[in-house]
Design a protein around this motif. Structure first.
Motif, PDB file in Angstrom:
ATOM      1  N   ILE A  76      36.794  40.039  34.803  1.00  0.00           N
ATOM      2  CA  ILE A  76      37.440  40.444  36.052  1.00  0.00           C
ATOM      3  C   ILE A  76      36.784  41.743  36.498  1.00  0.00           C
ATOM      4  O   ILE A  76      36.682  42.693  35.718  1.00  0.00           O
ATOM      5  CB  ILE A  76      38.955  40.635  35.841  1.00  0.00           C
ATOM      6  CG1 ILE A  76      39.573  39.300  35.397  1.00  0.00           C
ATOM      7  CG2 ILE A  76      39.617  41.172  37.106  1.00  0.00           C
ATOM      8  CD1 ILE A  76      41.005  39.407  34.933  1.00  0.00           C
ATOM      9  N   LYS A 112      37.274  33.015  41.109  1.00  0.00           N
ATOM     10  CA  LYS A 112      38.358  33.125  42.077  1.00  0.00           C
ATOM     11  C   LYS A 112      38.417  34.554  42.592  1.00  0.00           C
ATOM     12  O   LYS A 112      38.072  35.507  41.887  1.00  0.00           O
ATOM     13  CB  LYS A 112      39.696  32.692  41.486  1.00  0.00           C
ATOM     14  CG  LYS A 112      40.135  33.492  40.283  1.00  0.00           C
ATOM     15  CD  LYS A 112      41.396  32.917  39.654  1.00  0.00           C
ATOM     16  CE  LYS A 112      41.674  33.622  38.337  1.00  0.00           C
ATOM     17  NZ  LYS A 112      42.733  33.032  37.573  1.00  0.00           N
ATOM     18  N   THR A 113      38.822  34.667  43.833  1.00  0.00           N
ATOM     19  CA  THR A 113      39.008  35.975  44.441  1.00  0.00           C
ATOM     20  C   THR A 113      40.415  36.441  44.121  1.00  0.00           C
ATOM     21  O   THR A 113      41.375  35.675  44.235  1.00  0.00           O
ATOM     22  CB  THR A 113      38.797  35.892  45.970  1.00  0.00           C
ATOM     23  OG1 THR A 113      37.480  35.396  46.205  1.00  0.00           O
ATOM     24  CG2 THR A 113      38.956  37.256  46.617  1.00  0.00           C
ATOM     25  N   LEU A 114      40.529  37.691  43.731  1.00  0.00           N
ATOM     26  CA  LEU A 114      41.819  38.303  43.417  1.00  0.00           C
ATOM     27  C   LEU A 114      42.159  39.311  44.510  1.00  0.00           C
ATOM     28  O   LEU A 114      41.276  39.723  45.268  1.00  0.00           O
ATOM     29  CB  LEU A 114      41.745  38.992  42.055  1.00  0.00           C
ATOM     30  CG  LEU A 114      41.324  38.101  40.885  1.00  0.00           C
ATOM     31  CD1 LEU A 114      41.093  38.935  39.639  1.00  0.00           C
ATOM     32  CD2 LEU A 114      42.367  37.025  40.635  1.00  0.00           C
ATOM     33  N   PRO A 115      43.416  39.739  44.600  1.00  0.00           N
ATOM     34  CA  PRO A 115      43.770  40.709  45.643  1.00  0.00           C
ATOM     35  C   PRO A 115      42.898  41.971  45.632  1.00  0.00           C
ATOM     36  O   PRO A 115      42.575  42.514  46.676  1.00  0.00           O
ATOM     37  CB  PRO A 115      45.227  41.040  45.339  1.00  0.00           C
ATOM     38  CG  PRO A 115      45.748  39.824  44.648  1.00  0.00           C
ATOM     39  CD  PRO A 115      44.586  39.299  43.844  1.00  0.00           C
ATOM     40  N   SER A 119      37.308  37.210  39.673  1.00  0.00           N
ATOM     41  CA  SER A 119      37.307  36.719  38.303  1.00  0.00           C
ATOM     42  C   SER A 119      36.287  35.598  38.200  1.00  0.00           C
ATOM     43  O   SER A 119      36.233  34.723  39.056  1.00  0.00           O
ATOM     44  CB  SER A 119      38.700  36.187  37.950  1.00  0.00           C
ATOM     45  OG  SER A 119      38.651  35.372  36.800  1.00  0.00           O
TER      46      SER A 119
END
Length: 129
Positions: A76, A112-115, A119
């Protein structure tokens, strides 16, 4: 996932080797330590090189999750300008092959896009299962 281990690292190039040591120690008895070291090395290097994690004061997090027959390695980071993609690198380019290596070692992988970041993960098959 049955068990998860995680460790945060400063976003410095020399910390990529530390991330490899961390994962190798966890995977020694799982039969996929070499693949795990390669995967986390590529993902951590990408985090430092291509995301905000590589700026002064940046960081990245390595998460290792153990399932019944696989291990998930996830990095991450603090996010960047673009999502990770597998590139078609020519033989003359120095870089651009990291995610191809990850895909070759892994049973599955994704991102994946995180706020507040991104990741990238890869699942490795446990040897002998």
């Amino acid at each position: 996932m049955l068990t998860k281990w995680c460790r945060a690292f400063p976003g410095l190039p020399e910390q990529v080797a530390e991330a490899r040591h961390f994962v190798t120690a966890l995977l020694r008895e799982w039969g996929c330590a070499d693949e795990g070291a390669l995967v986390v090395g590529e993902l951590a290097a990408n985090a430092v090189r291509h995301s905000l994690s590589g700026r002064a004061g940046g960081w990245f997090l390595v998460v290792v999750g153990f399932g019944a027959d696989f291990v998930r390695i996830e990095v991450i980071d603090e996010g960047g300008d673009s999502a990770p993609v597998v590139r078609d690198a020519s033989s003359m380019e120095e870089g651009g092959r990291g995610l191809m290596l990850v895909a070759a070692c892994a049973k599955d992988w994704g991102s994946k896009t995180l706020p507040k970041g991104a990741s990238v993960w890869a699942d490795l098959v446990r040897e002998g299962v």
